[in-house]
Design an enzyme around this catalytic site. Structure first.
Site, PDB file in Angstrom:
ATOM      1  N   GLN A  88     -32.228  79.749  31.241  1.00 47.38           N
ATOM      2  CA  GLN A  88     -30.981  78.979  31.361  1.00 47.38           C
ATOM      3  C   GLN A  88     -31.502  77.595  31.753  1.00 47.38           C
ATOM      4  O   GLN A  88     -31.880  77.366  32.892  1.00 47.38           O
ATOM      5  CB  GLN A  88     -30.082  79.591  32.443  1.00 47.38           C
ATOM      6  CG  GLN A  88     -28.659  79.034  32.483  1.00 47.38           C
ATOM      7  CD  GLN A  88     -28.563  77.533  32.687  1.00 47.38           C
ATOM      8  OE1 GLN A  88     -28.511  76.753  31.712  1.00 47.38           O
ATOM      9  NE2 GLN A  88     -28.575  77.097  33.924  1.00 47.38           N
ATOM     10  N   SER A 130     -41.505  72.846  34.710  1.00 48.79           N
ATOM     11  CA  SER A 130     -40.715  71.645  34.451  1.00 48.79           C
ATOM     12  C   SER A 130     -40.946  70.543  35.477  1.00 48.79           C
ATOM     13  O   SER A 130     -41.117  70.805  36.673  1.00 48.79           O
ATOM     14  CB  SER A 130     -39.232  72.037  34.487  1.00 48.79           C
ATOM     15  OG  SER A 130     -38.418  70.898  34.567  1.00 48.79           O
ATOM     16  N   GLU A 132     -38.733  68.879  36.580  1.00 41.77           N
ATOM     17  CA  GLU A 132     -37.589  68.996  37.478  1.00 41.77           C
ATOM     18  C   GLU A 132     -38.031  69.594  38.825  1.00 41.77           C
ATOM     19  O   GLU A 132     -37.404  69.349  39.855  1.00 41.77           O
ATOM     20  CB  GLU A 132     -36.533  69.870  36.793  1.00 41.77           C
ATOM     21  CG  GLU A 132     -35.169  69.891  37.424  1.00 41.77           C
ATOM     22  CD  GLU A 132     -34.386  68.589  37.378  1.00 41.77           C
ATOM     23  OE1 GLU A 132     -34.716  67.685  36.589  1.00 41.77           O
ATOM     24  OE2 GLU A 132     -33.445  68.468  38.175  1.00 41.77           O
ATOM     25  N   TYR A 153     -31.687  75.352  39.175  1.00 44.33           N
ATOM     26  CA  TYR A 153     -32.627  75.457  38.041  1.00 44.33           C
ATOM     27  C   TYR A 153     -34.049  75.141  38.510  1.00 44.33           C
ATOM     28  O   TYR A 153     -34.995  75.896  38.244  1.00 44.33           O
ATOM     29  CB  TYR A 153     -32.203  74.493  36.926  1.00 44.33           C
ATOM     30  CG  TYR A 153     -33.266  74.279  35.868  1.00 44.33           C
ATOM     31  CD1 TYR A 153     -33.449  75.191  34.842  1.00 44.33           C
ATOM     32  CD2 TYR A 153     -34.089  73.154  35.897  1.00 44.33           C
ATOM     33  CE1 TYR A 153     -34.431  74.997  33.869  1.00 44.33           C
ATOM     34  CE2 TYR A 153     -35.065  72.948  34.932  1.00 44.33           C
ATOM     35  CZ  TYR A 153     -35.235  73.862  33.928  1.00 44.33           C
ATOM     36  OH  TYR A 153     -36.220  73.667  32.974  1.00 44.33           O
TER      37      TYR A 153
HETATM   38  P1  NAP Z   1     -33.292  75.440  25.225  1.00 47.95           P
HETATM   39  O1  NAP Z   1     -33.145  74.685  23.935  1.00 47.95           O
HETATM   40  O2  NAP Z   1     -32.154  75.507  26.155  1.00 47.95           O
HETATM   41  O3  NAP Z   1     -33.746  76.927  24.841  1.00 47.95           O
HETATM   42  C1  NAP Z   1     -33.700  77.975  25.782  1.00 47.95           C
HETATM   43  C2  NAP Z   1     -33.942  79.282  25.062  1.00 47.95           C
HETATM   44  O4  NAP Z   1     -33.836  80.352  26.005  1.00 47.95           O
HETATM   45  C3  NAP Z   1     -32.922  79.586  23.944  1.00 47.95           C
HETATM   46  O5  NAP Z   1     -33.574  80.238  22.894  1.00 47.95           O
HETATM   47  C4  NAP Z   1     -31.972  80.553  24.652  1.00 47.95           C
HETATM   48  O6  NAP Z   1     -31.286  81.398  23.760  1.00 47.95           O
HETATM   49  C5  NAP Z   1     -32.968  81.342  25.479  1.00 47.95           C
HETATM   50  N1  NAP Z   1     -32.314  82.098  26.535  1.00 47.95           N
HETATM   51  C6  NAP Z   1     -31.416  81.655  27.452  1.00 47.95           C
HETATM   52  N2  NAP Z   1     -31.011  82.661  28.244  1.00 47.95           N
HETATM   53  C7  NAP Z   1     -31.665  83.773  27.808  1.00 47.95           C
HETATM   54  C8  NAP Z   1     -31.652  85.132  28.194  1.00 47.95           C
HETATM   55  N3  NAP Z   1     -30.881  85.567  29.203  1.00 47.95           N
HETATM   56  N4  NAP Z   1     -32.446  86.014  27.532  1.00 47.95           N
HETATM   57  C9  NAP Z   1     -33.207  85.590  26.506  1.00 47.95           C
HETATM   58  N5  NAP Z   1     -33.267  84.308  26.081  1.00 47.95           N
HETATM   59  C10 NAP Z   1     -32.491  83.412  26.720  1.00 47.95           C
HETATM   60  O7  NAP Z   1     -34.538  74.878  26.050  1.00 47.95           O
HETATM   61  P2  NAP Z   1     -35.804  74.036  25.531  1.00 47.95           P
HETATM   62  O8  NAP Z   1     -35.488  72.588  25.661  1.00 47.95           O
HETATM   63  O9  NAP Z   1     -36.275  74.588  24.248  1.00 47.95           O
HETATM   64  O10 NAP Z   1     -36.848  74.358  26.680  1.00 47.95           O
HETATM   65  C11 NAP Z   1     -37.737  75.467  26.575  1.00 47.95           C
HETATM   66  C12 NAP Z   1     -38.226  75.849  27.962  1.00 47.95           C
HETATM   67  O11 NAP Z   1     -38.903  74.751  28.547  1.00 47.95           O
HETATM   68  C13 NAP Z   1     -37.141  76.231  28.946  1.00 47.95           C
HETATM   69  O12 NAP Z   1     -37.660  77.219  29.799  1.00 47.95           O
HETATM   70  C14 NAP Z   1     -36.889  74.963  29.729  1.00 47.95           C
HETATM   71  O13 NAP Z   1     -36.373  75.267  30.999  1.00 47.95           O
HETATM   72  C15 NAP Z   1     -38.294  74.408  29.785  1.00 47.95           C
HETATM   73  N6  NAP Z   1     -38.418  72.957  29.890  1.00 47.95           N
HETATM   74  C16 NAP Z   1     -37.779  72.158  28.994  1.00 47.95           C
HETATM   75  C17 NAP Z   1     -37.967  70.788  29.059  1.00 47.95           C
HETATM   76  C18 NAP Z   1     -37.285  69.867  28.089  1.00 47.95           C
HETATM   77  O14 NAP Z   1     -37.242  68.660  28.350  1.00 47.95           O
HETATM   78  N7  NAP Z   1     -36.809  70.352  26.946  1.00 47.95           N
HETATM   79  C19 NAP Z   1     -38.831  70.242  30.020  1.00 47.95           C
HETATM   80  C20 NAP Z   1     -39.481  71.101  30.889  1.00 47.95           C
HETATM   81  C21 NAP Z   1     -39.293  72.462  30.812  1.00 47.95           C
HETATM   82  P3  NAP Z   1     -29.901  80.942  23.050  1.00 47.95           P
HETATM   83  O15 NAP Z   1     -30.315  80.128  21.850  1.00 47.95           O
HETATM   84  O16 NAP Z   1     -29.285  82.239  22.722  1.00 47.95           O
HETATM   85  O17 NAP Z   1     -29.138  80.133  24.047  1.00 47.95           O
HETATM   86  N1  GDD Z   2     -26.571  66.332  30.529  1.00 50.37           N
HETATM   87  C1  GDD Z   2     -26.058  65.143  30.902  1.00 50.37           C
HETATM   88  N2  GDD Z   2     -24.813  64.801  30.448  1.00 50.37           N
HETATM   89  N3  GDD Z   2     -26.780  64.339  31.699  1.00 50.37           N
HETATM   90  C2  GDD Z   2     -26.256  63.140  32.025  1.00 50.37           C
HETATM   91  C3  GDD Z   2     -25.003  62.712  31.591  1.00 50.37           C
HETATM   92  C4  GDD Z   2     -24.241  63.592  30.764  1.00 50.37           C
HETATM   93  O1  GDD Z   2     -23.123  63.287  30.342  1.00 50.37           O
HETATM   94  N4  GDD Z   2     -24.785  61.468  32.058  1.00 50.37           N
HETATM   95  C5  GDD Z   2     -25.842  61.136  32.776  1.00 50.37           C
HETATM   96  N5  GDD Z   2     -26.745  62.139  32.770  1.00 50.37           N
HETATM   97  C6  GDD Z   2     -28.020  62.142  33.488  1.00 50.37           C
HETATM   98  C7  GDD Z   2     -28.247  63.357  34.380  1.00 50.37           C
HETATM   99  O2  GDD Z   2     -27.557  63.208  35.609  1.00 50.37           O
HETATM  100  C8  GDD Z   2     -29.768  63.324  34.505  1.00 50.37           C
HETATM  101  O3  GDD Z   2     -30.150  62.451  35.536  1.00 50.37           O
HETATM  102  C9  GDD Z   2     -30.230  62.731  33.181  1.00 50.37           C
HETATM  103  O4  GDD Z   2     -29.072  62.202  32.548  1.00 50.37           O
HETATM  104  C10 GDD Z   2     -30.895  63.742  32.255  1.00 50.37           C
HETATM  105  O5  GDD Z   2     -30.037  64.862  32.134  1.00 50.37           O
HETATM  106  P1  GDD Z   2     -30.316  66.011  31.051  1.00 50.37           P
HETATM  107  O6  GDD Z   2     -30.472  65.412  29.711  1.00 50.37           O
HETATM  108  O7  GDD Z   2     -29.270  67.047  31.234  1.00 50.37           O
HETATM  109  O8  GDD Z   2     -31.761  66.558  31.444  1.00 50.37           O
HETATM  110  P2  GDD Z   2     -32.393  66.956  32.858  1.00 50.37           P
HETATM  111  O9  GDD Z   2     -33.398  65.902  33.206  1.00 50.37           O
HETATM  112  O10 GDD Z   2     -31.370  67.278  33.857  1.00 50.37           O
HETATM  113  O11 GDD Z   2     -33.133  68.320  32.499  1.00 50.37           O
HETATM  114  C11 GDD Z   2     -33.913  68.446  31.315  1.00 50.37           C
HETATM  115  O12 GDD Z   2     -35.243  68.092  31.585  1.00 50.37           O
HETATM  116  C12 GDD Z   2     -35.929  68.951  32.511  1.00 50.37           C
HETATM  117  C13 GDD Z   2     -37.338  68.391  32.678  1.00 50.37           C
HETATM  118  O13 GDD Z   2     -37.360  67.389  33.635  1.00 50.37           O
HETATM  119  C14 GDD Z   2     -33.786  69.899  30.836  1.00 50.37           C
HETATM  120  O14 GDD Z   2     -34.368  70.008  29.560  1.00 50.37           O
HETATM  121  C15 GDD Z   2     -34.495  70.858  31.766  1.00 50.37           C
HETATM  122  O15 GDD Z   2     -34.503  72.172  31.192  1.00 50.37           O
HETATM  123  C16 GDD Z   2     -35.924  70.360  31.950  1.00 50.37           C
HETATM  124  O16 GDD Z   2     -36.656  71.221  32.784  1.00 50.37           O
END
Ligand code: NAP
Ligand code: GDD
Length: 346
Positions: A88, A130, A132, A153
């Site tokens: 999540q 992450s 985060e 998270y």
């Molecule tokens: P995402 O697009 O939200 O993908 C998350 C995946 O996890 C989706 O395939 C989702 O399935 C699956 N999932 C959620 N709940 C599940 C459950 N209960 N059982 C099995 N699968 C489940 O995230 P992402 O951006 O690809 O990120 C991949 C990973 O890297 C995550 O762990 C995220 O926290 C981490 N991360 C992301 C970032 C970033 O900037 N993108 C940075 C640092 C770390 P559904 O498609 O069915 O929802």
């Molecule tokens: N989502 C969202 N929606 N964020 C907003 C908005 C809005 O309307 N307006 C401002 N923000 C600000 C959030 O408060 C945050 O500071 C920033 O935009 C980035 O938000 P997100 O894009 O939701 O990403 P995140 O930084 O909280 O989390 C993502 O990056 C993490 C790595 O640092 C996610 O991908 C996490 O899964 C990941 O671990």
């Protein structure tokens, strides 16, 4: 032929990683959760019928909250590499569903690690940690920076990080943490801020929407391009020894910067269209993330190829094209130039 198992296969990163590994010659298995409709949009363009001769891509139903299927899959597939990307992953949503987030994003990792330990399989394990987790720790953040998580998270990810380290040290599992800073793409979920901006921009240009409602514009993030970061995940598991790596660009920009860069590229004034809605603010915010990827550059030979400006252009072009508009085209040109050969579509 190497076999890889990916959790979160239907997500942004899972889809890119599967595509990358298939291009590298792997057999790829993905775990997806059951939904009442198909949620395979990101992987449909490279999906092949598993009955077809030579098929190398297989999907399995499973859920991170259910260890029975996770155990079955690890035992039966016997993958050499497990990329644990499922979670999540939405920080704002984690404040609304903290218990579920702890279960899936936190305990889900333990379920996989236990599956590896109990099946005695010698899979290498990648944990999607992450930036985060750094939360309130001042920038720049690197592998030695202490974690100060600011959301359910982030707390769940810190737990997963330490479980990964503990299973590495306690059981000798080749388990590594990729501490990835924000990475974005045209496949980014539509409620994360970058994609929310580029999609709204395309819709405004197409006359389908007039305003975009956002929260905190002052937060700063170290934004990179997801396909760049996928290559880093793979490199981490190719190392002889497991370890923990920060993957980042080393640059930081505010949400406002992203907004202005995107609107300016498309020739629109953000002030005429953007409104603030307090519901998008978080109870606790991470003000600034800026990673120091020196270790990854030195040890993995990894470097990001796409800059912030280029990322914005790639995302705007893709969303404009998707809505049926002719994009300025700079983003498409950048992708061709940088040659991500394994990329089927942006
Ligand atoms: P995402 O697009 O939200 O993908 C998350 C995946 O996890 C989706 O395939 C989702 O399935 C699956 N999932 C959620 N709940 C599940 C459950 N209960 N059982 C099995 N699968 C489940 O995230 P992402 O951006 O690809 O990120 C991949 C990973 O890297 C995550 O762990 C995220 O926290 C981490 N991360 C992301 C970032 C970033 O900037 N993108 C940075 C640092 C770390 P559904 O498609 O069915 O929802
Ligand atoms: N989502 C969202 N929606 N964020 C907003 C908005 C809005 O309307 N307006 C401002 N923000 C600000 C959030 O408060 C945050 O500071 C920033 O935009 C980035 O938000 P997100 O894009 O939701 O990403 P995140 O930084 O909280 O989390 C993502 O990056 C993490 C790595 O640092 C996610 O991908 C996490 O899964 C990941 O671990």
């Amino acid at each position: 032929m190497k076999r890889a198992l990916i959790t979160g296969i239907t997500g942004q990163d899972g889809s890119y990683l599967a595509e990358f590994l298939l291009h590298q010659g792997y057999e790829v298995h993905g775990i997806m959760r059951r939904a009442s409709t198909f949620n395979t949009e990101r992987i449909d363009h490279f999906y092949v019928d598993p009955h077809q001769a030579g098929a190398r891509f297989f999907l399995h139903f499973g859920d991170l909250s259910d260890s029975s299927q996770i155990d079955n899959l690890i035992y039966n597939i016997k993958p050499q590499e497990i990329y644990h990307l499922g979670a999540q992953s939405h920080v704002r949503v984690s404040f609304d569903i903290p218990e579920y987030t702890g279960d899936v994003t936190g305990l889900g990792t333990t379920r996989i690690l236990e599956g590896i330990r109990r099946s005695h399989c010698d899979a290498r394990f990648y944990q999607a940690s992450s930036s985060e987790m750094f939360g309130a720790a001042p920038p720049p953040q690197d592998e030695t920076t202490g974690f100060l998580p600011r959301s359910p998270y982030a707390a769940a990810k810190v737990y997963s990080y330490w479980m990964t380290v503990n299973y590495r040290e306690g059981y000798g599992i080749h388990a590594s943490n990729g501490i990835l800073f924000n990475h974005e793409s045209p496949r980014r979920g539509q409620t994360f801020v970058t994609r929310k901006i580029t999609m709204a921009l395309a819709r405004i240009l197409a006359g389908k929407q007039t305003h975009l409602y956002l929260g905190n514009l002052d937060a700063s993030r170290d934004w990179g391009y997801a396909p760049d970061y996928i290559e880093a995940m793979w490199k981490i598991l190719q190392m002889d020894n497991p370890g923990d790596y920060v993957i980042a660009t080393g640059q930081t920009h505010t949400v406002r910067d992203f907004l202005e860069e995107a609107f300016e590229y498309a020739g629109l004034d953000p002030d005429s269209h953007v409104r603030i809605d307090p519901k998008y603010f978080r109870p606790t915010e991470v003000d600034i993330l800026k990673g120091d990827p020196s270790r990854a550059i030195r040890e993995l030979g990894w470097e990001p190829r796409i800059t912030f400006r280029e990322l914005v252009r790639i995302m705007v072009d893709a969303d404009m094209e998707q809505i049926g508009l002719e994009p300025p085209g700079e983003g498409k040109r950048i992708l061709e130039e940088k040659k991500f050969k394994w990329l089927g579509r942006p």
